[in-house]
Design an enzyme around this catalytic site. Structure first.
Site, PDB file in Angstrom:
ATOM      1  N   TYR A 215       0.829  -1.198   0.000  1.00  9.36           N
ATOM      2  CA  TYR A 215       0.000   0.000   0.000  1.00  9.36           C
ATOM      3  C   TYR A 215       0.872   1.259   0.000  1.00  9.36           C
ATOM      4  CZ  TYR A 215      -3.507  -3.404   1.581  1.00  9.36           C
ATOM      5  OH  TYR A 215      -4.326  -4.505   1.718  1.00  9.36           O
TER       6      TYR A 215
ATOM      7  N   HIS B  58       0.223 -12.326   1.454  1.00 11.79           N
ATOM      8  CA  HIS B  58      -0.544 -11.360   0.673  1.00 11.79           C
ATOM      9  C   HIS B  58      -0.641 -11.771  -0.797  1.00 11.79           C
ATOM     10  CE1 HIS B  58      -1.317  -6.757  -0.047  1.00 11.79           C
ATOM     11  NE2 HIS B  58      -2.400  -7.502  -0.211  1.00 11.79           N
TER      12      HIS B  58
END
Length: 322
Positions: free
Chosen positions: A54, A138
């Site tokens: 992010y 992830h």
């Protein structure tokens, strides 16, 4: 607060997903990001999720800075491994990956044991913390073999060493998450966008299997990246422009919600939290006002008659929400 699986880690039923704090799509200022975290705290949110992906680490840095004024024992933080950040000589931006930040790092897929530890160590440095509570693998979609053979055992070892409290995987699909639930000893899985008013694919196997095995589910993407937040404003679905069919469906659900005195946002959040396997719902927000709105919508009651009409008209399957 709800315990995640057997890991002994507490989460609030509403959590803050911090992708937007990494300048998802458009820039967010430092003060605005700090105010969003502060507003979440004021509304009782104590679970915060981030990732190196992010904003090439920006989300982690901002979240850690904002949480520094609070008692570390009072909140839960999750981050992710699998994308390791390497310095790069970029001269542009990272918008191709969805983030309005300089491309001064590049992401390297790495689910090796060494990569997991190095990625986590770098995350702790950016967060300014001595530990995180939950670590997810992830998006291992295209790296399943390495994730199961090397990444997952590395997380299991970190948990056994007491470095992290709970471990799991976070993905935008339900099928591989079901495999994690069945074939490993994860505490929790983070399922984004696959248990919503528009997509109930996680209800087929993942949620029932998690419930049977005592594995918690954190649901992300309650608004399917925007369509269920406001379908009237050029909405996105799964991070691209919403197909006409789904837009029409969302508008029909919104009309039913308004007819029953509620909102589409409240219904979307209520749907995600209804299943007994779901421990927490993550909501993404880029401002204090958005955080407060999500908290208000999450707390708002949704009439039973609304759900009955959705089922009767085929806008929801017969037994949903579970």
């Amino acid at each position: 607060m709800t315990l995640l699986g057997r890991g002994g880690v507490d989460v609030t039923s509403l959590g803050l997903g911090a992708a937007a704090l990494g300048n998802l799509y458009t820039p967010v200022g430092d003060e605005q990001a700090h105010a969003a975290v502060h507003a979440a705290w004021e509304r009782g949110i104590r679970y915060f999720d981030t990732a190196p992906h992010y904003g090439l680490g920006l989300s982690e840095r901002r979240l850690g800075a904002a949480l520094r004024e609070y008692d570390r024992a009072a909140y839960t933080v999750s981050t992710k491994v699998g994308r390791r950040l390497q310095p790069a000589d970029g001269t542009g931006d990272d918008l191709a990956n969805g983030f309005a930040v300089p491309d001064d790092h590049r992401r390297v897929w790495d689910f090796t044991a060494d990569g997991v530890r190095r990625t986590l160590e770098a995350s702790l440095e950016r967060l300014g913390l001595d530990r995180v509570d939950v670590v997810y693998l992830h998006d291992p979609d295209d790296h399943a073999e390495q994730a199961f053979r090397e990444g997952y055992p590395a997380l299991e070892k970190l948990r056994a060493e007491g470095v992290v409290g709970a471990i799991g995987a976070g993905m935008n699909q339900a099928e591989m998450l079901t495999r994690f639930v069945r074939d490993t000893d994860v505490d929790v899985v983070l399922c984004a966008g696959r248990y919503t008013l528009l997509d109930q694919s996680a209800a087929t196997e993942l949620l029932p299997e998690a419930l049977r095995r005592g594995v918690s589910v954190v649901v992300g993407g309650a608004f399917n990246s925007g369509l269920l937040a406001d379908p009237s404003r050029h909405p996105t679905y799964n991070y691209t422009r919403a197909p006409r069919e789904l837009l029409d469906r969302a508008l029909r659900i919104k009309a039913v919600a308004e007819r029953h005195g509620t909102t589409l946002r409240a219904a979307a959040l209520a749907f995600c939290s209804a299943h007994p396997a779901v421990a927490s719902v993550l909501t993404g927000a880029r401002s204090a006002a958005e955080v407060r709105d999500c908290a208000d919508q999450f707390a708002a009651p949704v009439p039973d008659a609304f759900w009955r009409e959705l089922r009767a008209t085929g806008l929801l399957p017969p037994r949903e929400p579970s």
